[in-house]
Design a protein around this motif. Structure first.
Motif, mmCIF file in Angstrom:
data_model
loop_
_atom_site.group_PDB
_atom_site.id
_atom_site.type_symbol
_atom_site.label_atom_id
_atom_site.label_comp_id
_atom_site.label_asym_id
_atom_site.label_seq_id
_atom_site.Cartn_x
_atom_site.Cartn_y
_atom_site.Cartn_z
ATOM 1 N N GLN A 92 12.437 -39.321 7.198
ATOM 2 C CA GLN A 92 13.261 -39.191 5.993
ATOM 3 C C GLN A 92 14.102 -40.434 5.712
ATOM 4 O OE1 GLN A 92 15.158 -35.224 5.473
ATOM 5 N NE2 GLN A 92 14.245 -34.722 7.464
ATOM 6 N N ALA A 122 19.896 -36.515 13.954
ATOM 7 C CA ALA A 122 20.530 -36.844 12.672
ATOM 8 C C ALA A 122 21.946 -37.362 12.894
ATOM 9 C CB ALA A 122 20.546 -35.612 11.763
ATOM 10 N N GLN A 123 22.667 -36.748 13.816
ATOM 11 C CA GLN A 123 24.034 -37.186 14.112
ATOM 12 C C GLN A 123 24.042 -38.561 14.761
ATOM 13 O OE1 GLN A 123 25.392 -33.848 16.471
ATOM 14 N NE2 GLN A 123 26.371 -32.864 14.703
ATOM 15 N N GLY A 126 23.682 -41.061 12.216
ATOM 16 C CA GLY A 126 24.756 -41.046 11.232
ATOM 17 C C GLY A 126 24.324 -40.492 9.886
ATOM 18 N N LEU A 127 23.346 -39.580 9.893
ATOM 19 C CA LEU A 127 22.829 -39.008 8.657
ATOM 20 C C LEU A 127 23.535 -37.697 8.318
ATOM 21 C CD1 LEU A 127 19.008 -39.539 9.346
ATOM 22 C CD2 LEU A 127 20.528 -41.022 8.030
ATOM 23 N N ASP A 128 23.414 -37.294 7.069
ATOM 24 C CA ASP A 128 23.932 -36.012 6.626
ATOM 25 C C ASP A 128 23.055 -34.907 7.231
ATOM 26 O OD1 ASP A 128 24.226 -33.590 5.068
ATOM 27 O OD2 ASP A 128 25.293 -34.787 3.575
ATOM 28 N N VAL A 129 23.627 -34.098 8.110
ATOM 29 C CA VAL A 129 22.853 -33.105 8.847
ATOM 30 C C VAL A 129 22.220 -32.071 7.919
ATOM 31 C CG1 VAL A 129 22.969 -31.245 10.552
ATOM 32 C CG2 VAL A 129 24.166 -33.400 10.976
ATOM 33 N N LYS A 130 22.994 -31.542 6.984
ATOM 34 C CA LYS A 130 22.467 -30.520 6.079
ATOM 35 C C LYS A 130 21.321 -31.064 5.235
ATOM 36 C CE LYS A 130 26.643 -27.675 5.647
ATOM 37 N NZ LYS A 130 27.649 -27.109 4.706
ATOM 38 N N LYS A 131 21.491 -32.282 4.744
ATOM 39 C CA LYS A 131 20.452 -32.895 3.931
ATOM 40 C C LYS A 131 19.188 -33.146 4.757
ATOM 41 C CE LYS A 131 19.588 -36.824 0.853
ATOM 42 N NZ LYS A 131 20.146 -38.088 0.288
ATOM 43 N N THR A 132 19.374 -33.551 6.006
ATOM 44 C CA THR A 132 18.236 -33.808 6.886
ATOM 45 C C THR A 132 17.459 -32.531 7.178
ATOM 46 O OG1 THR A 132 19.384 -35.673 7.928
ATOM 47 C CG2 THR A 132 17.523 -34.727 9.120
ATOM 48 N N LYS A 134 17.407 -29.847 5.390
ATOM 49 C CA LYS A 134 16.799 -29.397 4.143
ATOM 50 C C LYS A 134 15.503 -30.149 3.857
ATOM 51 C CE LYS A 134 17.939 -28.483 -0.714
ATOM 52 N NZ LYS A 134 18.971 -28.646 -1.778
#
Length: 262
Positions: A92, A122-123, A126-132, A134
């Motif tokens: 992603q 994801a953490q 440094g990514l947005d966890v919810k977006k990842t 999804k």
């Protein structure tokens, strides 16, 4: 010797009459326009524009190079699930960071996917966890016929519908080897249909995993452009890589798979 000329035959005139009918040859010659050579434009795609996915593990990427949307890859052995969860996140990410910039279509062949591990990756990135989360479109199979039906009849349309550039099928052979109601002939016939359907997929990276060796592995490998086999070895992991008939063996620590390199 004949020679091609740049003007048409209409520019040629003759005053000599035919010896039989007396008509001037110039009056009966068919007038044709000059023949022009046709050129065909050739289109190439820049290498930099071809989507490429990497593992983010330097020693593995150095041998494997990268995964493109033209590849069919099989990863077998231990720690395959950790690699799958890692790739679900990395796929992603934007191209410049080694991702495909796409959502992921995940077919869970043995109900073993671990979303908590995806959260951890994801953490770390440094990514947005919810977006990842999804961006991971997951479908679970609980029988041999369910996973076969997904791949043979539904997968191609699902790829187009969700517009994904990567499909991951985990533990593809699990139910084929655990199912007590299937004989070898039936398994082979179903797997032939599955591999045929996978081979038909274009412009989408397909990654398959198996958690242990089976007598049906060769049927999966026949569809693959690259394979990875991971085994436990003293103090770490032995990774055997077959990339376009070139074999390499590297050694990894488990921490290299579970942690990102910064």
């Amino acid at each position: 010797m004949l020679k091609e000329i740049n003007w048409g035959i209409s520019s040629i005139t003759s005053t000599e009459p035919c010896p039989f009918c007396g008509i001037l040859l110039s009056d009966v010659l068919e007038k044709r326009p000059a023949h022009k050579k046709q050129t065909h434009e050739v289109f190439f795609q820049r290498a930099s524009q071809i989507p490429k996915l990497t593992f983010g593990i330097p020693s593995l990427d150095s041998c494997f190079n990268f995964m493109s949307t033209y590849d069919k890859i099989c990863i077998s052995g231990i720690e395959t699930q950790s690699i799958v969860e890692r790739l679900c996140v990395r796929a992603q990410m934007p191209h410049r960071y080694g991702g495909l910039g796409t959502n992921v279509l995940l077919i869970d062949g043995a109900n073993t996917s671990d979303l908590y591990q995806c959260v951890d990756y994801a953490q770390q990135y440094g990514l947005d966890v919810k977006k990842t989360l999804k961006g991971i479109i997951s479908s679970r199979a609980f029988t041999t016929y369910q996973i076969a039906n997904m791949i043979i009849y539904e997968l191609e349309n699902a790829i187009k519908h969700y517009k994904v550039k990567i499909v991951i099928i985990t533990n593809l052979l699990y139910f084929f080897t655990k199912g007590v109601f299937l004989d070898s002939n039936e398994i082979i016939q179903i797997l032939k249909q599955i591999t045929k359907s996978i081979q038909k997929i274009n412009d989408c990276l397909v990654i398959m995993t198996t958690d242990s060796s089976t007598r049906f592995d060769s049927m999966l490998y026949s569809t693959c452009t690259k394979t990875i086999k991971i085994e436990s070895t003293y103090g770490g992991l032995s990774v055997k890589i077959n990339n376009k008939d070139k074999e390499n063996i590297i050694f990894l620590k488990k921490e290299e798979i579970e942690s990102i390199c910064v």
